[in-house]
Each structure stands twice: as C-alpha cells, then as structure tokens.
Scaffold this motif. Structure first.
Motif, mmCIF file in Angstrom:
data_model
loop_
_atom_site.group_PDB
_atom_site.id
_atom_site.type_symbol
_atom_site.label_atom_id
_atom_site.label_comp_id
_atom_site.label_asym_id
_atom_site.label_seq_id
_atom_site.Cartn_x
_atom_site.Cartn_y
_atom_site.Cartn_z
ATOM 1 N N UNK A 70 44.802 44.942 47.155
ATOM 2 C CA UNK A 70 46.076 44.710 46.469
ATOM 3 C C UNK A 70 46.557 46.008 45.838
ATOM 4 N N UNK A 97 39.031 57.714 41.543
ATOM 5 C CA UNK A 97 39.772 57.065 40.445
ATOM 6 C C UNK A 97 41.066 57.784 40.129
ATOM 7 N N UNK A 103 42.397 52.567 43.020
ATOM 8 C CA UNK A 103 41.643 51.656 42.166
ATOM 9 C C UNK A 103 40.389 51.181 42.898
ATOM 10 N N UNK A 120 37.296 49.262 43.909
ATOM 11 C CA UNK A 120 36.900 47.914 43.509
ATOM 12 C C UNK A 120 35.648 47.417 44.203
ATOM 13 N N UNK A 160 30.134 50.349 36.737
ATOM 14 C CA UNK A 160 31.455 50.790 37.182
ATOM 15 C C UNK A 160 32.345 49.639 37.618
ATOM 16 N N UNK A 161 31.854 48.424 37.445
ATOM 17 C CA UNK A 161 32.635 47.233 37.825
ATOM 18 C C UNK A 161 33.105 47.291 39.278
ATOM 19 N N UNK A 162 32.131 47.318 40.173
ATOM 20 C CA UNK A 162 32.434 47.292 41.611
ATOM 21 C C UNK A 162 31.795 46.054 42.214
ATOM 22 N N UNK A 187 35.983 48.479 29.637
ATOM 23 C CA UNK A 187 36.623 49.611 30.329
ATOM 24 C C UNK A 187 37.672 49.078 31.298
ATOM 25 N N UNK A 209 31.309 40.242 31.495
ATOM 26 C CA UNK A 209 32.472 41.013 31.910
ATOM 27 C C UNK A 209 33.408 40.153 32.732
ATOM 28 N N UNK A 219 35.412 41.385 38.894
ATOM 29 C CA UNK A 219 36.181 42.386 39.638
ATOM 30 C C UNK A 219 37.314 41.684 40.387
ATOM 31 N N UNK A 260 43.456 39.496 43.230
ATOM 32 C CA UNK A 260 43.163 39.410 44.660
ATOM 33 C C UNK A 260 44.421 39.685 45.473
ATOM 34 N N UNK A 261 44.210 39.784 46.771
ATOM 35 C CA UNK A 261 45.304 40.060 47.703
ATOM 36 C C UNK A 261 46.422 39.018 47.559
ATOM 37 N N UNK A 262 47.611 39.434 47.109
ATOM 38 C CA UNK A 262 48.665 38.436 46.869
ATOM 39 C C UNK A 262 49.143 37.745 48.152
#
Lengths: 499, 499
Positions: A176, A232, A236, A238, A268-270, B5, B20, B23, B29-31
């Motif tokens: 996205x 980064x 973005x 992901x 790293x929130x992946x 973050x 958290x 992600x 997500x893909x719209x």
C-alpha cells in the motif's frame, strides 16, 4: 500512414483496408508487468529449448543432448516419485481401484479419508477456498510434531497452489501507500526471482540485503540493519523475507541466526515471511533445519504473541519433488483477525487450490507410519532420494572447487550450488558491448558449446563486480559428473580464450 | 496507551509488556484487496457451512440438511465423473497401472502420450509455463474441429489454472493509466463476480452494461454503446467481456448478436474477452453455441486480422464438472507479438499450471473417438449427464414460473437460473434498516428456514430496484424438486409475512 480515432496511427494494407493499431501494445500494457523478470525461465532456457528442438531435427552440435540444471525440477531429472503417494493419488482419481487387492491398505485408507472430505467424494469438486478441512488438520498436526509440540491451529493453515501462490498472496496483502510511504519488502541477495518478480508486479519497493558469501552465505544482522536504514529514507519497509535452506545459495541458517532475525523483526516491526520449502533438504554435518515458528515460540510470549509470521511449504521440493501438482501450504501466526478475513476472501476469488495438489500435500504431512504396510518401502525410497541428493551436494562442491577461477561454498541444503566465477576483463568488456551481463555471456556460451543449461547469477542478484551461476544438483550422479567435468573444461577454455 | 516507534500506539498487557500494534492491519493493508467482493463464497455460504456444522453437532433445525445451490460445483452435487477421464488420470498418477489389463487400451495410449511429453515421464515435473506442448496441440486441433476448420495455432494456446486464472492474467496485461486514462473494462450486469473482483484488485474501472431481462437476458448493442459513451468521460475503455452461455443468466447468444458485438468491438477498438466455459451446456431448442473465434473468422479478414480476442475454456463445467483439477486454456487471437512475449514471461513466474489439470484438459479436447474401446461408454455418460442437465434446466424454469412473484427466463444454457423475485416494500425497508441488500435478507431467511443456499442477485449486479437470486440447476432431480417446492413455499410465506 493514417491517423485513426484516439490519435493512433495505422497502415494501409495491400488490399487498401486500414490496419488499425492494436488495442494492447507494449506501450499501452500494464507497466508493472513489463518490469517483471524471471531468470529461471529466461532467455537461456528459451535457447536451451530451441537447441533441443534443433537436435531432434538432426542439427549437428558439439553435444548430443541438452542437460538442464537450471530449475529445481527433480522428476524431470529422473528422480522417481514416492510409490505410496502415487498409489493414493491413483486411488483418489479412480476410486474403482479401492476394490483392487494389489493396493496396500494404508494407501486405501488415506484415499478414503481424502475422498470423504471432498464434496460428492470426488477430487473433481471444489474444496473450501482455504483448503480441505482434513488436510489442514493434518498439516497442523505435522507442524506440531515437527516443532516439538508447539500448538498449531488448522485455522491458520491455508493450502496454496505451490509455495509461490502463498508468497504472492501475502505480499499482495502488504502492499500500500505511494512515494515514501510505499511498502518496501526486504529480500536476500542472491534471491529466488519469484520475490523480485512479485514485488515488481505489485509495484512494491524491493529492499536488498546481501548474504555473506565469505561466511558461507550466512545472514548478518548488521547488513539487515544497513539495508533497512537506507530503505527507510525512501519507502516504508514492512516485511522481511527469508529463504531457509537457501535458494539459490544452499546455506542452512543456525538457530542463533534465526533468533537474531526474529529479534530484529520484532524491534523493527517487520512481518516475517519464511520460505521453508527445502526443510527436508539438509545435508551438511552439523546443520539442522529450525523452523521460524519453533524458534519464535521458544523465545517466549514477548515474541510469540507479537511477531507476525507467515511460513511456506510445498510438495515440489524435499524428497517428493512433485512440482507439477502445485501443492503447498502457508501458516500464518499473529495475523490481525480482520486482515485474516480479508485473506480468506481474497483466496476465495480463485475458488480453491488444485485438489490433487491438496491431496498430495496431505500425504506429505501424513506419510506412512511405523507398523503400516507401506512404511518400510516409503522410508527406503525417502532415505535413498535424500541420500543421493546429499552425495550430489558434496560432489558438486568438491569438483567445482578443483577449478581455478571457480569457488563454491558448501551446499549445506536445498538443491543448488551458487559458485562464484572469475570472468576475465576481456569477456566483461565484450559482454558490456553487447549489453549483456557478463555471466549471461558466460552461461550462453556454455550452453552453445556444451549443451549445459545453467542460470547466470545476475538473474538472482549478486554483489556488484562478482559473477556466479546457479546450478541444481539434480541430474543423476553419472550425468552430474559429466556436467561438472564439462563445466570445468569450459571454464578453463573460456578463461584462456579471453586472457 | 503507549506511543511506539513510527507513531503507532500499543497497549500495556497484564504482564506489563507493550503489546505492539500489528504491522498488517485493516487500515494498513492493500486497499484494492479490501474492495474485492465475491458473492459466490460470501456470507450466505459461510452461514451455510456453519449450519452444516451445527446439524452435525445435533442442533435442531427446521430442515435435515443444507442444500447448496450456490456454486457450479457439479461433483459436489452428485454428478459422476467421466470414467475414461479418471482412468487416464489414475494411469498418469501411477504408471505401474499401465501393466494392468483391466484398463482399456485407449486410456493407456492417452496416458502414455501425456507422460511422454512430461519431463522424466512424470506428471510431477513442471511443464512449460505455457502448458505441455502436446496438450496445446490437442487443444488447437479441438478448436479447429469445433470451428469448422478455421486454423488454430498451438502457439496461441495458454493452459491455465482454471478459466479464472486466464481471465485475471489477461485483465492484468490490460491495466494501465491513472485518472481519466485508467483502463476501463466492460462487463455484463448481471456478471460472474470474478470479473468485478479482479477489476477491483487491479484497480481498473468496471464499466457495467445491462443485459435485457425482458428479452431473455439478451445483449443490446445500444446498451453497449450507452455504457461505453458514458464511461469514456471518466476512463479509457479497452476491453469488452462477454460470458456465453451466460453466467448467472443462462442465456445463449445468437450468431447475429455475436457478429454485432464483434463489429462493435472493432468500431470502438476494444479487446474482446469471451468466457466460453459453458460451451457444451446448451439446452434450449433453437439455441446453439457459436464461438467468438468462429464468427470472427467468418466475418472476413477485415475483422479476423484485426480484432484482438481472448477466449477461455475450462475443465470445470460442461459435462465434465471437474472443478477441483483447476484445468483450463485460453486462446489469443491477433495479440501484438511483444505483448505476447510479456504474457509468456508473466505466466512463467508461476512456473506452470497444475499438470493433472493439464492432463484432464487434454482428455476433454481429445476424448474417445468412434472405434476406440471407450467410445460407447464415454458417449453414454456424456449424453446422460447433459440430458439430465437439460431436463433440470426445464424443470427449474417451469416450477419457478408457477410461483406468483417469481419470474424466470428460460435456462437456455450454462448451469444457472437467475429468476426475478418480487420483494414486498416492508421487507425492503427492514433490509435497508439492517444495512442489507433486500435479496440478501431474502436469501438469508431462506437459508435459515429451509436450509437452501442460494446467492442473492445483488452479488452479481442487477438493475436498481430489481431483485433476483442465482440458483444452480445441479442438485439431483429429486433434490431439485424438493428444493424448488421449498423455495415456492418460502416465497409465498415471505410475501405474506411482509404484506
């Protein structure tokens, strides 16, 4: 030349009719499709197919046959299917055979179980889009056993049309944003080109992290960090994709490395995507397959409750090599419930994965057990196939390393070697003049002179200024030896010719 | 609440760890995936599956079983597979059976031919991405015969993973541009929701043209023109999709209509996509299947050299009903050579369509011939299956038309009826209050009260203010009669209740 409606031009044909421009041309087609590349079936392979045709038509060549070591297609290279699997598939295809006394009872009971969970007891019925219930249950049980009892929910299992299908579907969910917010996905270099192809088609940003060739293609966290920090700035990031055991590199990741990767992804929130289709293909002493799922759960709830993971498996590799059936599954962990509903909806548009492939996946995860009539023969076939692969992995590494100018890491797992080749400056210049990658020039010449079909390293990605090829270890031992000695001879000749 | 973050928020969990945010969430997500809808497997079907489970667990319901007439899944509804097809598939799966004297010789020779063209003589090998050569040759011969000798080049045939795969692939090639230049694709309303789903996912513009319910769901060129002219104001219309015989509407297009459509496509420069998966499903007197290819070529070189056409077929429908195998093909006519190369590249990323499905497709186009041992039995089974379908088509139309408030066009072909239903104002208001389509309310109540699973017309599209459902004609004749009488009873009760 005429100017037609929409401002496009056409030509007058001989009979005077206006031949209109096409609706769909290279200039007016989907630009993301144009960006897709797929080396495993690229120009080298097209030329190999052509050469085979020329040979059949009696053309004189410096070789009698084309040997394809370009793709992990085990049966095509002579590996025999597992008898038990094929018996059950025959029973599922033609259930009349359930009355045939020559089929073993365990094959029949597997077939009955699969058929009972098909609509109308036919593998010709659509299954649920997520896959046949009982197959997903069997997959979940298999994962639990593999991972030492860590629970697996069948509801987190999606059967797929080969692993590729699952990988593309997961990537599709992730993409996205525009510009700097566009989804980026980290992939290893060298990589399996499905990843770059899918990312190009989806218009996502490909983030390269380089495997460490000097340390047997291992993964350095510092390199992940470098790649991520750089990325980064313009997208973005992901998701992080890992192939273990590695394709095309053949390395097997240590438990420690996997733990570090998970920690990195958490920090790293992946979202993690673990391509584990070679999970049974581990040959090197001291190497062992560790699933990302197992390591994640052993790291405790801080990780196992949080890190989003999708892992992929397939019927195409390991000791099965059943590529043609396009069977596979993915397991998703910690996926947001709403996203999961969207995933289920998305896969329903394609109705269902091929049911014969689902049946085969079931047999892989529910194979003959001790005490069952097919057990001994199954184990014999399985062990023999994996034994021969281990032998060929060793052989490939050893012979290639005898060639000056070729250096090959140990093939710890999977089905490929990815040796580094030294290409003389003169050849590099010639390639550049032709607008070709130097290792493409090398592989094309190898094909024309010896009939051996390999894939240039540039199709998988490599460090600037280094050159490689990918070669499967799948040809039969005899043929593999011939192939390797021909490569050796060619490399020496090529080096001389361009010195 | 913590700010983590990337500015996302998390919650403190009981043990004090920061949970958290995911992600991948519904918001990130893909719209385009979110916009996808697919009614054939939507909420009604999910509820039906749940009801089946409740029944199995002993829950009391006003019905003993759920009857699914929501999807064209013939085997699931009891239709038997063709013996010859399944014999050959068993032989291909387990070639040991080639030594079994109970299998007929023609089945064995078909199996040998297919196996010989597979890598390593195994259906477990990958095939060429475009499909197995000999299968494509057989498809080309079949098309030539079907179309009275008009030539067909095997190189224009692509084997696919069901027809859906081919359709999505063609649409994918076509999509480009932004804003007013965005690719638009014309689809019939009512439509098969694969089209709207694929267009939503690809972010293309869906251009609706309405079939004429008053004239037995026929296609009016004036309506095509209206839809196109309107669409040209906000997008770039490039393709026109036709389903013939129609899904969900069951109409069979006349030769004249097809000619008019081709003329329209030529004049307006639209690529034609002809979904012809029901080509053997024609029941009504005076109706005949005409392929777009044949009509195109009979119109002369002005058209046959210019109009770009892709047509689609499948193993899932007709008398075969082999949905689970995901077999299919597409033929492309007049495709630009460079675009064709891109198409071949694109399909190579997924390696190949499932080989068992390719084998099955081969049998469909290369079925037993007079004089071969399996011919008589094959014809008997084929004729019986098509005969029963014709009978059920008639029965469905007749019984539905006895119900006041239901009117049903003749089911000329395919496998569905799409009757119009009168829904009382009070029910419409109730549905609107619930945020539900009125025919969804109707179908959901029908399911809860009778166990019959149909799909609301709103899932296929319909003229504003009209309501329909789609019902397959596939349940066994006995069950179909029960189903139709239950629908009748329900409709009367529903009408009364809301009057």
């Amino acid at each position: 030349t005429l100017v037609l409606r929409n401002g496009r031009t056409g030509k007058m044909t001989e009979n005077g009719m206006a031949s209109r421009g096409k609706v769909l041309t290279i200039d007016t087609m989907n630009p993301t499709v144009k960006k897709v590349e797929y080396a495993v079936r690229g120009p080298i392979v097209q030329r190999a197919v052509q050469l085979e045709k020329e040979l059949r038509e009696g053309a004189k060549k410096p070789f009698a046959e084309v040997i394809k070591a370009n793709i992990g297609d085990a049966h095509a290279m002579g590996q025999q299917p597992i008898t038990f699997f094929r018996q059950v598939l025959a029973l599922c295809s033609y259930p009349e055979l359930l009355n045939d006394s020559t089929f073993p009872e365990d094959a029949k009971s597997r077939a009955r179980r699969i058929l009972q969970s098909c609509g109308g007891s036919s593998i010709g019925a659509y299954s649920a889009s997520q896959g046949i219930d009982c197959v997903r249950q069997d997959v979940a049980r298999y994962i639990e056993q593999r991972d030492g009892g860590i629970p697996c929910d069948p509801d987190n299992i999606y059967l797929t049309t080969g692993a590729s299908d699952g990988i593309v579907t997961m990537l599709k969910l992730l993409v996205c944003g525009e510009g700097k917010s566009r989804t980026g996905v980290m992939i290893s270099i060298p990589q399996y080109p499905l990843y770059s192809a899918a990312l190009a088609e989806l218009g996502a940003v490909q983030i390269n992290y380089y495997l460490n060739e000097e340390k047997c293609w291992s993964l350095d966290i510092s390199e992940l960090q470098r790649a991520l920090d750089e990325a980064r700035r313009h997208c973005n990031p992901r998701a992080l994709c890992i192939i273990n055991p590695g394709n095309p590199t053949g390395q097997v990741q240590s438990r420690q490395c996997i733990e570090d990767v998970i920690r990195f992804a958490a920090k790293e929130r992946l979202l993690l995507m673990a391509d584990e289709v070679y999970q049974d293909n581990v040959y090197a002493d001291g190497c062992k397959f560790h699933s990302f799922k197992k390591v994640l759960f052993e790291m405790g709830p801080e990780f196992s409750n949080n890190v989003e993971l999708a892992s992929f498996h397939s019927t195409s590799k390991c000791y099965m090599g059943e590529c043609g059936f396009r069977g596979g599954y993915m397991e998703i962990i910690n996926m947001d419930a709403e996203v999961k509903a969207q995933l289920t909806k998305l896969v329903s548009v394609r109705l269902c994965p091929p049911v014969p492939g689902q049946a085969l996946m079931d047999l892989v995860v529910n194979c003959p057990q001790p005490g069952e009539p097919s057990y001994n023969n199954f184990m014999k076939e399985r062990t023999a196939t994996l034994g021969v692969l281990a032998e060929k992995a060793k052989l490939t590494e050893q012979i290639l390393n005898t060639v000056p100018g070729i250096s090959c890491n140990p093939v710890q797992g999977a089905m490929y070697s990815f040796p580094r080749i030294t290409i003389p400056e003169k050849a590099i210049r010639e390639a550049k003049e032709k607008g070709q990658a130097p290792d493409m020039l090398y592989c094309m010449k190898l094909l024309e002179e010896t009939g051996i079909c390999l894939v240039p390293g540039s199709g998988f990605g490599q460090k600037e200024g280094t050159y490689h090829f990918r070669m499967t270890i799948l040809p039969a031992t005899d043929k593999l030896k011939i192939l390797l000695s021909k490569v050796k001879e060619f490399h020496q000749k090529f080096t001389q010719q361009y010195s």
